[in-house]
Design a protein around this motif. Structure first.
Motif, short mmCIF file in Angstrom:
data_model
loop_
_atom_site.label_atom_id
_atom_site.label_comp_id
_atom_site.label_asym_id
_atom_site.label_seq_id
_atom_site.Cartn_x
_atom_site.Cartn_y
_atom_site.Cartn_z
N ALA A 44 2.99 -10.74 4.43
CA ALA A 44 4.22 -9.99 4.13
C ALA A 44 3.90 -8.70 3.40
O ALA A 44 4.46 -7.64 3.70
CB ALA A 44 5.17 -10.85 3.30
N LEU A 45 2.99 -8.78 2.44
CA LEU A 45 2.60 -7.59 1.69
C LEU A 45 1.95 -6.55 2.60
O LEU A 45 2.26 -5.35 2.52
CB LEU A 45 1.66 -7.98 0.56
N LEU A 46 1.07 -6.98 3.49
CA LEU A 46 0.43 -6.05 4.42
C LEU A 46 1.42 -5.45 5.41
O LEU A 46 1.33 -4.27 5.75
CB LEU A 46 -0.71 -6.74 5.15
N PHE A 47 2.38 -6.26 5.87
CA PHE A 47 3.41 -5.75 6.77
C PHE A 47 4.21 -4.62 6.12
O PHE A 47 4.42 -3.57 6.72
CB PHE A 47 4.35 -6.88 7.20
N PHE A 48 4.64 -4.84 4.88
CA PHE A 48 5.42 -3.81 4.20
C PHE A 48 4.56 -2.61 3.82
O PHE A 48 5.06 -1.48 3.76
CB PHE A 48 6.12 -4.39 2.98
N LEU A 49 3.27 -2.81 3.59
CA LEU A 49 2.37 -1.69 3.34
C LEU A 49 2.23 -0.81 4.57
O LEU A 49 2.32 0.42 4.49
CB LEU A 49 1.00 -2.20 2.89
N VAL A 50 2.04 -1.42 5.73
CA VAL A 50 1.95 -0.67 6.98
C VAL A 50 3.27 0.03 7.27
O VAL A 50 3.30 1.20 7.69
CB VAL A 50 1.53 -1.59 8.14
N LEU A 51 4.38 -0.65 7.03
CA LEU A 51 5.69 -0.04 7.22
C LEU A 51 5.87 1.17 6.30
O LEU A 51 6.40 2.20 6.71
CB LEU A 51 6.79 -1.07 6.95
N LEU A 74 10.29 9.43 4.79
CA LEU A 74 10.81 9.17 3.45
C LEU A 74 10.04 9.86 2.33
O LEU A 74 10.53 9.93 1.21
CB LEU A 74 10.81 7.66 3.19
N GLY A 75 8.86 10.34 2.61
CA GLY A 75 8.05 10.99 1.57
C GLY A 75 7.56 9.98 0.55
O GLY A 75 7.12 8.88 0.89
N GLU A 76 7.66 10.35 -0.73
CA GLU A 76 7.18 9.47 -1.81
C GLU A 76 7.99 8.18 -1.91
O GLU A 76 7.51 7.18 -2.40
CB GLU A 76 7.27 10.19 -3.15
N TYR A 77 9.23 8.21 -1.45
CA TYR A 77 10.09 7.04 -1.56
C TYR A 77 9.64 5.89 -0.65
O TYR A 77 10.10 4.77 -0.80
CB TYR A 77 11.54 7.41 -1.25
N SER A 78 8.76 6.17 0.27
CA SER A 78 8.28 5.10 1.15
C SER A 78 7.46 4.06 0.38
O SER A 78 7.32 2.93 0.84
CB SER A 78 7.44 5.68 2.29
N LEU A 79 6.94 4.43 -0.79
CA LEU A 79 6.18 3.46 -1.59
C LEU A 79 7.06 2.32 -2.09
O LEU A 79 6.57 1.24 -2.37
CB LEU A 79 5.51 4.16 -2.78
N PHE A 80 8.36 2.56 -2.18
CA PHE A 80 9.27 1.50 -2.62
C PHE A 80 9.37 0.38 -1.59
O PHE A 80 9.84 -0.71 -1.90
CB PHE A 80 10.66 2.06 -2.92
N LEU A 81 8.93 0.62 -0.36
CA LEU A 81 8.96 -0.43 0.66
C LEU A 81 7.92 -1.51 0.40
O LEU A 81 7.99 -2.58 1.00
CB LEU A 81 8.74 0.18 2.05
N ILE A 82 6.98 -1.25 -0.50
CA ILE A 82 5.98 -2.26 -0.84
C ILE A 82 6.60 -3.35 -1.72
O ILE A 82 6.17 -4.50 -1.69
CB ILE A 82 4.78 -1.60 -1.54
N LEU A 83 7.65 -3.01 -2.46
CA LEU A 83 8.25 -3.96 -3.40
C LEU A 83 8.80 -5.23 -2.75
O LEU A 83 8.61 -6.31 -3.32
CB LEU A 83 9.34 -3.27 -4.22
N PRO A 84 9.47 -5.18 -1.60
CA PRO A 84 9.90 -6.46 -1.00
C PRO A 84 8.73 -7.37 -0.63
O PRO A 84 8.81 -8.59 -0.81
CB PRO A 84 10.67 -6.03 0.26
N GLY A 85 7.63 -6.80 -0.16
CA GLY A 85 6.45 -7.61 0.15
C GLY A 85 5.87 -8.25 -1.09
O GLY A 85 5.47 -9.42 -1.07
#
Length: 57
Positions: free
Chosen positions: A16-23, A31-42
């Motif tokens: 799950a963490l790797l999936f959200f990292l790739v996403l 999204l720019g810098e805000y794409s790093l927040f996608l790691i939080l659900p993983g």
């Protein structure tokens, strides 16, 4: 899922963490810098599945 062996929960959490990292990497151009927040659900999924690893004892 919590009744599964620990090694299965760790693998699912890492997946799950790797999936959200790739996403996050794929959406960085939009999204720019805000794409790093996608790691939080993983990370949240990993912590939910493996609470015994997060105690810090």
């Amino acid at each position: 899922m919590m009744k599964r062996p620990m090694w299965i929960r760790v693998l699912v959490g890492i997946g799950a963490l790797l999936f959200f990292l790739v996403l996050s990497i794929l959406t960085q151009s939009v999204l720019g810098e805000y794409s790093l927040f996608l790691i939080l659900p993983g990370a949240g999924i990993f912590i939910y599945l493996n609470p015994e690893l997060m105690r810090g004892d």
